[in-house]
Design an enzyme around this catalytic site. Structure first.
Site, PDB file in Angstrom:
ATOM      1  N   GLU A  50       0.827  -1.205   0.000  1.00 47.90           N
ATOM      2  CA  GLU A  50       0.000   0.000   0.000  1.00 47.90           C
ATOM      3  C   GLU A  50       0.868   1.264   0.000  1.00 47.90           C
ATOM      4  OE1 GLU A  50      -2.379  -3.121   2.376  1.00 47.90           O
ATOM      5  OE2 GLU A  50      -0.276  -2.583   2.012  1.00 47.90           O
ATOM      6  N   CYS A  73      -2.959  -3.828   6.836  1.00 40.51           N
ATOM      7  CA  CYS A  73      -2.572  -4.029   8.232  1.00 40.51           C
ATOM      8  C   CYS A  73      -3.113  -2.908   9.114  1.00 40.51           C
ATOM      9  CB  CYS A  73      -1.060  -4.154   8.358  1.00 40.51           C
ATOM     10  SG  CYS A  73      -0.139  -2.649   7.974  1.00 40.51           S
ATOM     11  N   ALA A 152       9.657 -36.556  -8.694  1.00 39.42           N
ATOM     12  CA  ALA A 152       9.667 -37.009 -10.080  1.00 39.42           C
ATOM     13  C   ALA A 152       9.526 -38.523 -10.078  1.00 39.42           C
ATOM     14  CB  ALA A 152      10.960 -36.599 -10.769  1.00 39.42           C
ATOM     15  N   ARG A 182      11.321 -23.598  -6.780  1.00 39.37           N
ATOM     16  CA  ARG A 182      12.327 -23.275  -5.769  1.00 39.37           C
ATOM     17  C   ARG A 182      12.414 -21.770  -5.550  1.00 39.37           C
ATOM     18  NH1 ARG A 182      17.601 -27.119  -7.234  1.00 39.37           N
ATOM     19  NH2 ARG A 182      16.625 -29.134  -6.712  1.00 39.37           N
ATOM     20  N   ASP A 198      23.101 -38.190  -3.987  1.00 42.79           N
ATOM     21  CA  ASP A 198      23.052 -37.346  -5.183  1.00 42.79           C
ATOM     22  C   ASP A 198      23.984 -36.142  -5.149  1.00 42.79           C
ATOM     23  OD1 ASP A 198      21.043 -39.081  -5.902  1.00 42.79           O
ATOM     24  OD2 ASP A 198      19.408 -37.707  -5.378  1.00 42.79           O
ATOM     25  N   LEU A 202      20.779 -27.856  -4.661  1.00 41.91           N
ATOM     26  CA  LEU A 202      19.518 -27.331  -4.119  1.00 41.91           C
ATOM     27  C   LEU A 202      19.393 -25.827  -4.287  1.00 41.91           C
ATOM     28  CD1 LEU A 202      19.244 -29.410  -0.809  1.00 41.91           C
ATOM     29  CD2 LEU A 202      18.366 -29.979  -3.088  1.00 41.91           C
ATOM     30  N   SER A 302       7.598 -40.051   5.437  1.00 41.73           N
ATOM     31  CA  SER A 302       7.358 -39.542   6.793  1.00 41.73           C
ATOM     32  C   SER A 302       6.415 -38.347   6.771  1.00 41.73           C
ATOM     33  CB  SER A 302       8.693 -39.153   7.451  1.00 41.73           C
ATOM     34  OG  SER A 302       9.517 -40.282   7.650  1.00 41.73           O
TER      35      SER A 302
END
Length: 360
Positions: A50, A73, A152, A182, A198, A202, A302
């Site tokens: 704003e 807000c 995947a 990501r 691997d 990341l 998990s």
């Protein structure tokens, strides 16, 4: 409002503990509606949308309509409330989308506007705005980040192969989409098995978006992450945390700290695994709103078993892995039973499926 929601995507994942909200200031003159001010929550979370939009509009804000994707807000911080700023700028009408569950706001922002003589039209495209702001809303509703589990899958239901290291399953177009996800996330989380198998970076590696790489988190109770891991290459530039037990070897902890890693404390659950609900509570308390879980099979299972997955993305490729494959913890059939399918699209030869949690 649709334009405002799209504009708010500009800083997704880059606004700290605040959501990426947008505001459009619109004048309805003889020539029709005209946008005279645009704002999106600034990098790091301040100033708010704003404030940015009103500054751009200047005197043209007087008598105009403001479209805001989240209720303005109402609390005093380092700056006055955005609701008061809208009143002071002479805005005559505010059209808002999603309600803000923050108890410091929750209806109070609209009340300030009405008291200041502004017409308030709430709930316009609220569902669409809530989807865009879902991480922030989840954190306030559940006191934890929103969790997206992305995997995947090969045509035979595998996510990798035992003993073969990283196996390419999806193609370049789908992989680029993963990097976009990501870039929109506050944090990316994997298990130490993925690091050992691997050695991933990341990071977001799309041109122009490399600086949007999220915080990296590895669930590593015993601190098995090697100091030579690729994660260490940028650990001082990109916040990188290991979720470690208090009983982990202190020499290992010291060496990893010197390599640039930081640590989150891990609590065991009744099965001896890292207690994921407690970990998410801690991350939510730190202001983390969105987490992308990318692997591997045990960690994904998990999260699913603990019912902590809010969004599920399955990318199914036409290739097969074979008998030595690591089977994914969930496939399309089970995903369709447990979640709502919200999007299906083809990227190259791969099919990308997005699901959302079934509430109730």
């Amino acid at each position: 409002m649709a334009a405002a929601i799209r504009y708010g995507e500009r800083h997704a994942g880059l606004t700290g503990t605040n959501p990426s909200v947008s505001t459009l200031v619109v004048r309805f003159d003889e020539g029709g509606p005209r946008i005279v001010g645009r704002g999106v929550t600034a990098l790091g979370g301040r100033p708010h949308a704003e404030t940015v939009a009103l500054a751009e509009a200047g005197e043209l804000a007087r008598g105009a309509t403001a479209y805001v994707t989240l209720e303005p807000c109402a609390h005093h911080g380092r700056t006055p409330p955005c609701a008061e700023a809208l009143v002071a700028a002479g805005i005559t009408r505010v059209v808002s989308a999603a309600a803000d569950p923050d108890p410091r706001v929750d209806g109070k922002g609209h009340a300030i506007l009405r008291t200041g003589g502004i017409e308030v039209v709430p709930g316009v495209m609220a569902a669409e705005a809530a989807r865009s702001l879902s991480g922030y809303l989840t954190r306030h509703r559940l006191n934890r980040p929103e969790v997206t589990l992305k995997m995947a899958l090969s045509a035979d239901g595998m996510i990798g192969a035992r003993g073969r290291g990283q196996v390419a399953i999806t193609g370049a177009v789908a992989n680029a989409q993963t990097h976009l996800v990501r870039a929109r996330s506050d944090a990316i989380l994997v298990g130490v098995g993925t690091v050992l198998e691997d050695d991933p970076a990341l990071t977001c590696r799309l041109p122009g978006l490399t600086e949007r790489s999220p915080m990296r988190i590895v669930v590593d109770p015993r601190l098995d992450t090697p100091v030579s891991a690729r994660l260490a290459e940028e650990a001082r530039a990109i916040p990188t945390h290991l979720v470690a037990s208090s009983h982990a070897d202190e020499e290992r902890r010291r060496a990893l700290r010197e390599a640039g890693f930081d640590f989150f404390a891990a609590e065991p659950d009744e099965k001896g695994r890292v207690a994921l609900p407690e970990l998410l509570d801690d991350l939510g308390a730190r202001g983390v709103s969105t987490i992308l879980v990318e692997g591997g099979a045990a960690l994904a299972r998990s999260f699913l078993e603990d019912d902590l997955v809010d969004r599920l993305t399955l990318v199914v490729a036409p290739c097969t892995v074979g008998e030595d494959g690591v089977r994914g913890p969930i496939g399309l059939a089970e995903a369709s039973e447990r979640f709502y399918l919200t999007r299906e699209v083809r990227f190259g030869d791969d099919r990308w499926y997005e699901f959302e949690r079934k509430e109730g």
